[in-house]
Design a protein around this motif. Sequence first.
Motif, short mmCIF file in Angstrom:
data_model
loop_
_atom_site.label_atom_id
_atom_site.label_comp_id
_atom_site.label_asym_id
_atom_site.label_seq_id
_atom_site.Cartn_x
_atom_site.Cartn_y
_atom_site.Cartn_z
N LEU A 296 26.13 -23.48 18.96
CA LEU A 296 26.82 -23.30 20.40
C LEU A 296 28.33 -23.79 20.41
O LEU A 296 29.12 -23.15 20.97
CB LEU A 296 26.12 -24.42 21.36
CG LEU A 296 24.68 -23.77 21.63
CD1 LEU A 296 23.82 -25.04 22.06
CD2 LEU A 296 24.87 -22.85 22.71
N THR A 297 28.70 -24.84 19.65
CA THR A 297 30.04 -25.15 19.45
C THR A 297 30.99 -24.12 18.91
O THR A 297 32.19 -23.79 19.47
CB THR A 297 30.26 -26.34 18.70
OG1 THR A 297 29.42 -27.41 18.97
CG2 THR A 297 31.59 -27.09 18.56
N SER B 111 31.42 -21.78 21.73
CA SER B 111 32.21 -22.04 22.92
C SER B 111 33.46 -21.89 22.36
O SER B 111 34.42 -21.78 23.27
CB SER B 111 31.81 -23.60 22.91
OG SER B 111 32.76 -24.32 23.70
N GLU B 112 33.76 -22.17 21.27
CA GLU B 112 35.46 -22.20 20.62
C GLU B 112 35.82 -20.64 20.62
O GLU B 112 36.84 -20.40 20.64
CB GLU B 112 35.60 -22.57 19.07
CG GLU B 112 35.59 -24.28 18.79
CD GLU B 112 35.48 -24.44 17.64
OE1 GLU B 112 35.23 -23.75 16.68
OE2 GLU B 112 35.19 -25.87 17.51
N SER C 22 34.86 -18.89 23.13
CA SER C 22 34.89 -18.75 24.45
C SER C 22 33.76 -17.59 24.94
O SER C 22 33.94 -16.79 25.97
CB SER C 22 36.27 -17.92 24.92
OG SER C 22 37.21 -19.05 24.81
N THR D 142 27.91 -16.97 27.83
CA THR D 142 26.55 -17.07 27.79
C THR D 142 25.79 -16.46 26.33
O THR D 142 26.40 -15.63 25.71
CB THR D 142 25.82 -16.35 28.79
OG1 THR D 142 25.86 -15.02 28.73
CG2 THR D 142 26.27 -16.92 30.06
N ASP E 270 23.65 -20.85 29.46
CA ASP E 270 25.03 -21.13 29.53
C ASP E 270 25.67 -21.92 28.29
O ASP E 270 25.18 -23.12 28.23
CB ASP E 270 25.54 -21.71 30.93
CG ASP E 270 26.93 -22.01 31.23
OD1 ASP E 270 27.64 -21.08 31.89
OD2 ASP E 270 27.45 -23.20 30.55
N VAL E 271 26.59 -21.38 27.60
CA VAL E 271 26.99 -22.05 26.45
C VAL E 271 27.48 -23.33 26.45
O VAL E 271 26.86 -24.48 26.24
CB VAL E 271 28.10 -21.34 25.71
CG1 VAL E 271 28.68 -21.94 24.46
CG2 VAL E 271 27.33 -19.97 24.97
N GLU E 272 28.55 -23.70 27.49
CA GLU E 272 29.00 -24.95 27.64
C GLU E 272 28.05 -25.79 28.49
O GLU E 272 28.06 -27.28 27.98
CB GLU E 272 30.27 -24.62 29.00
CG GLU E 272 31.43 -23.95 28.47
CD GLU E 272 32.06 -24.41 26.92
OE1 GLU E 272 32.05 -25.78 26.98
OE2 GLU E 272 32.66 -23.70 26.27
N VAL F 167 25.89 -27.03 25.50
CA VAL F 167 26.61 -27.92 24.58
C VAL F 167 26.65 -29.53 25.17
O VAL F 167 26.20 -30.28 24.52
CB VAL F 167 28.12 -27.44 24.50
CG1 VAL F 167 28.78 -28.73 23.89
CG2 VAL F 167 28.00 -26.10 23.45
N TYR F 168 26.73 -29.55 26.36
CA TYR F 168 26.78 -30.73 27.19
C TYR F 168 25.49 -31.26 27.16
O TYR F 168 25.08 -32.62 26.77
CB TYR F 168 27.36 -30.64 28.59
CG TYR F 168 27.08 -31.88 29.54
CD1 TYR F 168 27.82 -33.08 29.07
CD2 TYR F 168 26.20 -32.18 30.61
CE1 TYR F 168 27.73 -34.34 29.55
CE2 TYR F 168 26.02 -33.11 31.00
CZ TYR F 168 26.69 -34.35 30.71
OH TYR F 168 26.72 -35.51 31.46
#
Lengths: 253, 253
Positions: free
Chosen positions: B31-32, B35-36, B38, B41, B76-78, B81-82
Amino acid sequence: MATGRTHRPATRSRGIPEATVARLPLYLRALTALSERSVPTVSSEELAAAAGVNSAKLRKDFSYLGSYGTRGVGYDVEYLVYQISRELGLTQDWPVVIVGIGNLGAALANYGGFASRGFRVAALIDADPAMAGKPVAGIPVQHSDDLEKIIQDNGVSIGVIATPAGAAQAVCDRLVAAGVTSILNFAPTVLSVPEGVDVRKVDLSIELQILAFHEQRKAGEGAASDGGVPAAAARSDSADQGPDGDMPAVMPA
Amino acid sequence: MATGRTHRPATRSRGIPEATVARLPLYLRALTALSERSVPTVSSEELAAAAGVNSAKLRKDFSYLGSYGTRGVGYDVEYLVYQISRELGLTQDWPVVIVGIGNLGAALANYGGFASRGFRVAALIDADPAMAGKPVAGIPVQHSDDLEKIIQDNGVSIGVIATPAGAAQAVCDRLVAAGVTSILNFAPTVLSVPEGVDVRKVDLSIELQILAFHEQRKAGEGAASDGGVPAAAARSDSADQGPDGDMPAVMPA
DNA sequence: CCATCTTTGTGCACGCGTTCACAAAGACAT
DNA sequence: ATGTCTTTGTGAACGCGTGCACAAAGATGG
């Protein structure tokens, strides 16, 4: 507890369960120690304690290898050392190459535990031309241009990847193409390999994260009064050797 | 595939299966990376491929955390991650001490993967007086006489043991007595710890021995006609990520 | 607002691994 | 030889983890 093996479908190699295979080295280590102290026989109970497992499990594990014990007495240490070594394939010499001679690669090269178990560091390989020729642990580092030749000349079938994550898959592909069929991967990446190639992954970051999870859980338990375990009901014996025994790890993402 | 976790009885920490916890760091890494780049999903299918697991397994794993996906869309990726970071306890800072600054200990100290996940090397400890004060990875090595003080002053709860096997149990006992409740053990020994302390073991020797077992099996299969699997029914995709995800390892017996 | 299509979340069945508990086997003493 | 005692080897039950397969949920387009 390694981190990561992704379970193989139904391998049951020749009848010996994978979980048992993973414990054999543990037994072997305990038996070797006993052998060095010239202890002639051990009971399943004693050996299990030394290896940190349940005695019933140990007996069942050994039963997959055959009936090597004597009821009322126990197991003959020397004989068992031999049988397990043979079963694990440690009676032969396994040339190993280490690719990626950074801090970790160098540590692995210096690691004394190889020779004692039939593993021999046949070559050290790095992509940095500046490293070429430089001896590490008494072995000159060779450039990765010669990877294929090194593998073939030495008849290497086991490779250790200690490169950065970005280079791991490419190195893996080249190792496999050159004939390597077993890989120990320290890079924090999922490797794609063709059928018939075994990959074991060691990932430090994952191990730490798993510890953090349990650590957080313990901390939260004490704070919120949710009826958790009293915390310090310390038992004198060992037992609890970490969650899952299943996965190892080194190097984070 | 780590080597060794010895399964904990019935931990099922707060309802999340141990096997799932062990995979969360894997998902987090994938996922990170997304996320990098951008990517907003991902579907379970895509993420599962990136993490090297089955998509059904991934969905089931996430279902233990709650319903964080949107049907027809994905995750949702972000947000994920959280959520995973929080679940693993990575949103807080974890000071870690490394005991035993030999080749391996130094490699671990230099290892960049700590900081990126909330782990901070609070101190390096070694028993050799000659090492004291010498900086490794920018951190001065401290003598083990001060171990207890270092642990307490820094509020350390996670310790890494990279000492020779002979010293490991003693170091472990001191760490535990000083307040450490999670240990990552690189020494080739079975550690005895009181209830409530988690130990994860990383054992290189064991990993290699497991690989040797399978290697021997493959070799013998071709030679002796024992009705084994055809050997080269190569499948093009990845899959097969080593036997048993359970255990990792570093350092032999 | 309805139909269609995608993707999640999960009920269910299966298989591996662990553990208990005991019968069988052998050692040892008498 | 016979009996007792120890320890192995394993049958059986149980639980966890995996993977299939599908219903429910929501997005998207008309």
